[in-house]
Scaffold this active site. Structure first.
Site, mmCIF file in Angstrom:
data_model
loop_
_atom_site.group_PDB
_atom_site.id
_atom_site.type_symbol
_atom_site.label_atom_id
_atom_site.label_comp_id
_atom_site.label_asym_id
_atom_site.label_seq_id
_atom_site.Cartn_x
_atom_site.Cartn_y
_atom_site.Cartn_z
ATOM 1 N N GLN A 247 0.842 -1.198 0.000
ATOM 2 C CA GLN A 247 0.000 0.000 0.000
ATOM 3 C C GLN A 247 0.875 1.245 0.000
ATOM 4 O O GLN A 247 1.219 1.793 1.036
ATOM 5 C CB GLN A 247 -0.932 -0.010 1.212
ATOM 6 C CG GLN A 247 -1.935 1.098 1.139
ATOM 7 C CD GLN A 247 -3.011 0.981 2.200
ATOM 8 O OE1 GLN A 247 -3.129 -0.002 2.902
ATOM 9 N NE2 GLN A 247 -3.801 2.016 2.316
ATOM 10 N N PHE A 248 1.209 1.721 -1.202
ATOM 11 C CA PHE A 248 2.088 2.883 -1.335
ATOM 12 C C PHE A 248 1.483 4.136 -0.719
ATOM 13 O O PHE A 248 2.202 5.068 -0.347
ATOM 14 C CB PHE A 248 2.454 3.131 -2.806
ATOM 15 C CG PHE A 248 1.404 3.864 -3.595
ATOM 16 C CD1 PHE A 248 1.451 5.243 -3.717
ATOM 17 C CD2 PHE A 248 0.365 3.175 -4.205
ATOM 18 C CE1 PHE A 248 0.481 5.923 -4.434
ATOM 19 C CE2 PHE A 248 -0.601 3.839 -4.923
ATOM 20 C CZ PHE A 248 -0.551 5.223 -5.042
ATOM 21 N N THR A 249 0.162 4.183 -0.568
ATOM 22 C CA THR A 249 -0.480 5.395 -0.046
ATOM 23 C C THR A 249 -0.105 5.679 1.408
ATOM 24 O O THR A 249 -0.370 6.774 1.896
ATOM 25 C CB THR A 249 -2.019 5.329 -0.185
ATOM 26 O OG1 THR A 249 -2.509 4.203 0.540
ATOM 27 C CG2 THR A 249 -2.436 5.235 -1.648
#
Length: 166
Positions: free
Chosen positions: A78-80
């Site tokens: 989850q890059f966010t």
């Protein structure tokens, strides 16, 4: 590296309505890789996750980790998690670029499997739009960041000092 660790009764990840993976009791990990992360950061994070005491053997104390309980782990990239807020806008410039992130995320999974039962480690679909269903247990949610930003001075981390505390 940022990881949100959730103790779950069950968790499932799907893409386009098709189940990719699921677990019963254990941990669901939301994993964000930053462009400054190195393999030793990943190694340290894996050890911290596997040794984190989030489970009761009795009702009085949390003294068991996921390995003690022989539970499963569902890991989701989850890059966010690697955002900075600029006013009300999310800025993801600290997120690791996709190609490098995929390699390092695979290294993270391989390292988890190396230090735990590989059959207990499941993952989502890297780079895909995923639907994640989580049934929290507790709820118990812990946010981990390595290197620990509280140990940073002048924008630089004392990585050796952080690793000593693991």
């Amino acid at each position: 590296m940022k990881v949100v660790v959730q103790r779950v009764l069950r968790a499932k990840v799907s893409v386009d309505g098709h189940e990719v993976n699921s677990i019963t009791k254990g941990l669901c990990l939301l994993v964000g890789l930053q462009k400054t992360d190195e393999k030793n950061d990943i190694d340290a994070m894996v050890q911290k996750i596997l040794k984190l005491r989030l489970f009761n053997q009795d009702e009085k104390k949390w003294h068991c980790n996921v390995m003690d309980m022989n539970y499963e782990i569902l890991s989701i990239s989850q890059f966010t998690l690697c955002y900075k807020l600029k006013g009300n806008k999310l800025d993801f410039h600290m997120a690791m670029p996709s190609g490098l992130a995929m390699q390092n995320y695979q290294y993270f999974l391989d390292t988890l499997r190396k230090h735990y039962n590989p059959n207990k480690i499941k993952d989502g679909a890297f780079g895909e739009m995923m639907e994640v269903e989580i049934v929290n247990d507790g709820p118990v949610t812990v946010q981990l960041e390595f290197p620990n930003p509280e140990k940073c001075t002048d924008g630089k981390s004392d990585k050796l000092g952080d690793m000593d505390k693991l």
